[in-house]
Design a protein around this motif. Structure first.
Motif, PDB file in Angstrom:
ATOM      1  N   SER A 144       0.858  -1.184   0.000  1.00 23.03           N
ATOM      2  CA  SER A 144       0.000   0.000   0.000  1.00 23.03           C
ATOM      3  C   SER A 144       0.893   1.232   0.000  1.00 23.03           C
ATOM      4  O   SER A 144       2.035   1.194   0.464  1.00 23.03           O
ATOM      5  CB  SER A 144      -0.924   0.020   1.220  1.00 23.03           C
ATOM      6  OG  SER A 144      -0.172   0.182   2.399  1.00 23.03           O
ATOM      7  N   ALA A 197       1.332   4.422   1.716  1.00 25.74           N
ATOM      8  CA  ALA A 197       0.866   4.983   2.985  1.00 25.74           C
ATOM      9  C   ALA A 197       0.873   6.512   2.974  1.00 25.74           C
ATOM     10  O   ALA A 197       0.096   7.146   3.669  1.00 25.74           O
ATOM     11  CB  ALA A 197       1.728   4.455   4.124  1.00 25.74           C
ATOM     12  N   LEU A 220       3.107   2.082  11.901  1.00 29.22           N
ATOM     13  CA  LEU A 220       3.149   2.904  10.697  1.00 29.22           C
ATOM     14  C   LEU A 220       2.712   4.342  10.964  1.00 29.22           C
ATOM     15  O   LEU A 220       3.186   5.275  10.323  1.00 29.22           O
ATOM     16  CB  LEU A 220       2.265   2.254   9.621  1.00 29.22           C
ATOM     17  CG  LEU A 220       2.355   2.782   8.213  1.00 29.22           C
ATOM     18  CD1 LEU A 220       3.778   2.753   7.682  1.00 29.22           C
ATOM     19  CD2 LEU A 220       1.440   1.987   7.300  1.00 29.22           C
ATOM     20  N   THR A 267       3.335   8.244   9.270  1.00 32.05           N
ATOM     21  CA  THR A 267       2.268   8.873   8.481  1.00 32.05           C
ATOM     22  C   THR A 267       1.483   9.904   9.272  1.00 32.05           C
ATOM     23  O   THR A 267       0.819  10.765   8.686  1.00 32.05           O
ATOM     24  CB  THR A 267       1.274   7.817   7.960  1.00 32.05           C
ATOM     25  OG1 THR A 267       0.617   7.213   9.083  1.00 32.05           O
ATOM     26  CG2 THR A 267       1.974   6.773   7.113  1.00 32.05           C
ATOM     27  N   THR A 315      -4.354   4.157  12.988  1.00 35.35           N
ATOM     28  CA  THR A 315      -5.055   3.041  12.364  1.00 35.35           C
ATOM     29  C   THR A 315      -6.131   2.545  13.300  1.00 35.35           C
ATOM     30  O   THR A 315      -6.020   2.639  14.517  1.00 35.35           O
ATOM     31  CB  THR A 315      -4.087   1.899  12.012  1.00 35.35           C
ATOM     32  OG1 THR A 315      -3.432   1.483  13.202  1.00 35.35           O
ATOM     33  CG2 THR A 315      -3.083   2.350  10.977  1.00 35.35           C
TER      34      THR A 315
END
Length: 117
Positions: free
Chosen positions: A10, A12, A108, A112, A116
């Motif tokens: 993906s 991100a 992650l 970013t 999530t």
């Protein structure tokens, strides 16, 4: 693709590609990982994140493939970042000393800024 391993890609964020690794990264499944890394490197991202929480097993062949990806990204001016995996996976990095050689983050969202669910 092996039923024991999956590598889902993906984007991100701009210049940041995440690969969610799940299952077992070993001598049998490493070609799947290497093929995906080749596709990712062709796009020359600034950062590639290997998202490891779903990775259940990692052998020396998988470690070698991750280290090679790290070196190739560095040669291209990019960086490889890994999220912390399960204790058994982290132990493999620790025993080999790669936990101090590679760049680990908790998740992650640290790169970013996105939480999530």
């Amino acid at each position: 693709m092996s039923g024991r391993f999956a590598c889902e890609r993906s984007v991100a964020a701009e210049g940041l590609v995440a690969l969610l690794l799940s299952g077992e990264l070993d001598i049998e499944t490493v070609p799947v990982f290497e093929a995906e890394i080749e596709r990712v490197l062709a796009d020359a991202p600034a950062t590639v994140v290997l998202d490891l929480p779903s990775l259940e097993f990692l052998d020396s062949t998988g470690l070698r493939a991750i280290l090679e990806a790290h070196e190739r990204l560095r040669e291209q001016g990019g960086q490889l970042v890994l999220t912390h995996g399960r204790p058994s996976v982290q132990l493999t990095f620790g025993i080999t000393g790669l936990d101090t050689h590679l760049n680990f983050i908790d998740n992650l969202a640290q790169l970013t800024g996105k939480e999530t669910g």
